[in-house]
Write a protein that holds these residues in place. Structure first.
Motif, PDB file in Angstrom:
ATOM      1  N   LEU A   1       0.831  -1.206   0.000  1.00  0.00           N
ATOM      2  CA  LEU A   1       0.000   0.000   0.000  1.00  0.00           C
ATOM      3  C   LEU A   1       0.865   1.255   0.000  1.00  0.00           C
ATOM      4  O   LEU A   1       0.636   2.190  -0.771  1.00  0.00           O
ATOM      5  CB  LEU A   1      -0.931  -0.001   1.216  1.00  0.00           C
ATOM      6  CG  LEU A   1      -1.748   1.282   1.395  1.00  0.00           C
ATOM      7  CD1 LEU A   1      -2.713   1.476   0.228  1.00  0.00           C
ATOM      8  CD2 LEU A   1      -2.515   1.268   2.713  1.00  0.00           C
TER       9      LEU A   1
ATOM     10  N   LEU B   1     -11.621  -1.308  -0.422  1.00  0.00           N
ATOM     11  CA  LEU B   1     -11.217  -1.800   0.896  1.00  0.00           C
ATOM     12  C   LEU B   1     -12.025  -3.027   1.290  1.00  0.00           C
ATOM     13  O   LEU B   1     -11.507  -3.943   1.939  1.00  0.00           O
ATOM     14  CB  LEU B   1     -11.393  -0.701   1.947  1.00  0.00           C
ATOM     15  CG  LEU B   1     -10.511   0.541   1.783  1.00  0.00           C
ATOM     16  CD1 LEU B   1     -10.751   1.514   2.929  1.00  0.00           C
ATOM     17  CD2 LEU B   1      -9.039   0.171   1.708  1.00  0.00           C
ATOM     18  N   SER B   2     -13.291  -3.046   0.875  1.00  0.00           N
ATOM     19  CA  SER B   2     -14.120  -4.215   1.172  1.00  0.00           C
ATOM     20  C   SER B   2     -13.587  -5.453   0.459  1.00  0.00           C
ATOM     21  O   SER B   2     -13.568  -6.554   1.027  1.00  0.00           O
ATOM     22  CB  SER B   2     -15.564  -3.933   0.758  1.00  0.00           C
ATOM     23  OG  SER B   2     -16.388  -5.044   1.031  1.00  0.00           O
TER      24      SER B   2
ATOM     25  N   ILE C   1     -10.455  -5.976  -0.417  1.00  0.00           N
ATOM     26  CA  ILE C   1      -9.217  -6.365   0.270  1.00  0.00           C
ATOM     27  C   ILE C   1      -9.544  -7.045   1.593  1.00  0.00           C
ATOM     28  O   ILE C   1      -8.938  -8.051   1.966  1.00  0.00           O
ATOM     29  CB  ILE C   1      -8.322  -5.134   0.493  1.00  0.00           C
ATOM     30  CG1 ILE C   1      -7.871  -4.558  -0.857  1.00  0.00           C
ATOM     31  CG2 ILE C   1      -7.111  -5.493   1.348  1.00  0.00           C
ATOM     32  CD1 ILE C   1      -7.112  -3.256  -0.742  1.00  0.00           C
ATOM     33  N   ALA C   2     -10.533  -6.495   2.301  1.00  0.00           N
ATOM     34  CA  ALA C   2     -10.908  -7.080   3.594  1.00  0.00           C
ATOM     35  C   ALA C   2     -11.408  -8.512   3.424  1.00  0.00           C
ATOM     36  O   ALA C   2     -11.183  -9.358   4.295  1.00  0.00           O
ATOM     37  CB  ALA C   2     -11.981  -6.222   4.268  1.00  0.00           C
TER      38      ALA C   2
ATOM     39  N   GLN D   1     -11.948  -6.052   8.862  1.00  0.00           N
ATOM     40  CA  GLN D   1     -12.338  -4.657   8.671  1.00  0.00           C
ATOM     41  C   GLN D   1     -11.478  -3.721   9.528  1.00  0.00           C
ATOM     42  O   GLN D   1     -11.049  -2.657   9.080  1.00  0.00           O
ATOM     43  CB  GLN D   1     -13.827  -4.479   9.024  1.00  0.00           C
ATOM     44  CG  GLN D   1     -14.788  -5.198   8.096  1.00  0.00           C
ATOM     45  CD  GLN D   1     -14.842  -4.600   6.706  1.00  0.00           C
ATOM     46  OE1 GLN D   1     -14.520  -3.428   6.512  1.00  0.00           O
ATOM     47  NE2 GLN D   1     -15.232  -5.410   5.733  1.00  0.00           N
TER      48      GLN D   1
ATOM     49  N   VAL E   1      -7.784  -3.654   7.945  1.00  0.00           N
ATOM     50  CA  VAL E   1      -7.714  -2.932   6.673  1.00  0.00           C
ATOM     51  C   VAL E   1      -8.003  -1.446   6.885  1.00  0.00           C
ATOM     52  O   VAL E   1      -7.342  -0.578   6.295  1.00  0.00           O
ATOM     53  CB  VAL E   1      -8.696  -3.546   5.665  1.00  0.00           C
ATOM     54  CG1 VAL E   1      -8.782  -2.694   4.403  1.00  0.00           C
ATOM     55  CG2 VAL E   1      -8.244  -4.961   5.297  1.00  0.00           C
ATOM     56  N   GLY E   2      -8.970  -1.139   7.734  1.00  0.00           N
ATOM     57  CA  GLY E   2      -9.278   0.263   8.010  1.00  0.00           C
ATOM     58  C   GLY E   2      -8.102   0.996   8.621  1.00  0.00           C
ATOM     59  O   GLY E   2      -7.801   2.145   8.257  1.00  0.00           O
TER      60      GLY E   2
ATOM     61  N   ALA F   1      -5.508   1.552   5.827  1.00  0.00           N
ATOM     62  CA  ALA F   1      -5.965   2.518   4.827  1.00  0.00           C
ATOM     63  C   ALA F   1      -5.906   3.942   5.349  1.00  0.00           C
ATOM     64  O   ALA F   1      -5.446   4.860   4.655  1.00  0.00           O
ATOM     65  CB  ALA F   1      -7.390   2.175   4.393  1.00  0.00           C
TER      66      ALA F   1
END
Length: 329
Positions: A97, A128-129, A131-132, A158, A161-162, A165
């Motif tokens: 990332l 993101l969803s 990737i999650a 979640q 990843v959150g 990100a």
């Protein structure tokens, strides 16, 4: 006078790629609403009909730009998650990332903006969803192997990843510290948690060996599976030690609470004992007062009896001293 040499005519494919790159830069700088077809055409030095011919309008070119960036980032993260073991997956995903942000800043700026409602493109949230969902599969396997509930994997995916990100969005602007250091701290928090933070975190050598990119600083020897297992075991020992320390702390708190409870019980017993002593003293005092009252009543009764006897004696004495009269006189 010679005529100026004409520009080389682009093929349709080359023109399409040029328009995509021009639009990408403008969307990154101004956003969808701030960019117009006129600007795209002017920067590309073509007429507006050329843009419409290739993409049908601003929404069309925007959709292509966003889709390309999403696929690019998703492929980098997907490849990173194919590593092994779990720690290396996390390290490579964080580096992927940050590498994308550093090398494709315009693309990331486009992604983190909400996609325009007039387009059919996905959003950064949908990326993101996706990737999650991949991280969820990884975590489910790890949870099952460690005795945790795999049903909790979606929630933890979640969260993880959150966290990554949002850190990437912050780092997009500040760009310090370096990406390796940011990745190391990200992994430190995600892997060790707040209670087990390493004061000087670093990445494992395997984190730098992604096949999709060149080494970030210098070539590093490929670690053996044994080395990776040893590092994993060392971290697990560290976590066990932390757990033992927390258990000792919990037991110490329980011991202190028990001692405080016992001290409170002793204090209450002392208070109860003191109250009982006061009650007994009060009872003795009352009994003593009652005894004194009875004795005083007996003395008064004796005195009244003596007074009555004296009065009787005085009356008899008075009768004896009176002169007798002759009844015939």
């Amino acid at each position: 006078m010679t005529e100026p040499r004409s520009r080389k005519r682009m093929s349709a494919k080359e023109r399409r790629e040029q328009l995509i790159e021009v639009s990408r830069a403008l969307f990154a700088e101004k956003g969808f609403d701030g960019t117009s077809i006129e600007e795209i055409a002017a920067v590309a030095m073509v007429s507006k009909p050329v843009v419409y011919e290739h993409f049908g309008g601003k929404e069309g070119v925007y959709a292509v730009v966003v889709d390309r960036e999403m696929q690019r980032l998703l492929s980098l993260v997907t490849e990173a998650l194919a590593a092994s073991p779990a720690l290396v997956k996390l390290e490579r995903a964080a580096l992927a990332l940050l590498r994308y942000i550093e090398e494709n800043s315009d693309g990331f700026r486009i992604l983190v903006r909400d996609s325009h409602t007039a387009t059919d493109t996905g959003t950064f949230a949908s990326l993101l969803s996706d990737i999650a969902s991949q991280v969820e599969d990884v975590l489910a396997d790890e949870f099952a192997g460690r005795g945790y509930d795999p049903k909790r994997a979606p929630m933890y995916a979640q969260m993880l990843v959150g966290m990554v990100a949002l850190t990437g969005q912050w780092w997009l602007e500040v760009r310090r510290p370096g990406r390796e250091e940011v990745a190391a701290h990200l992994v430190n928090l995600a892997w060790n948690g707040l209670t087990g933070l390493d004061p000087a975190p670093g990445l494992t050598p395997a984190a730098y060996l992604s096949s999709a990119s060149t080494p970030l600083r210098q070539p590093l020897p490929r670690p053996t599976e044994k080395e990776l297992r040893e590092k994993e075991k060392a971290r697990e020992r560290h976590l066990r030690e932390l757990e033992k320390a927390r258990e000792r702390e919990r037991k110490e708190q329980e011991r202190l609470l028990r001692e405080q409870g016992k001290a409170r019980e002793r204090e209450l017993r002392e208070q109860e004992k003191a109250l009982k002593e006061q009650e007994r003293a009060r009872e003795r005092e009352l009994k003593e007062q009652e005894k004194l009252l009875r004795e005083q009543e007996k003395r008064e009764e004796k005195l009244r009896a003596r007074e009555a006897r004296l009065a009787e004696r005085q009356a008899r004495l008075a009768e004896q001293t009176q002169p007798k009269t002759d009844p015939q006189a």
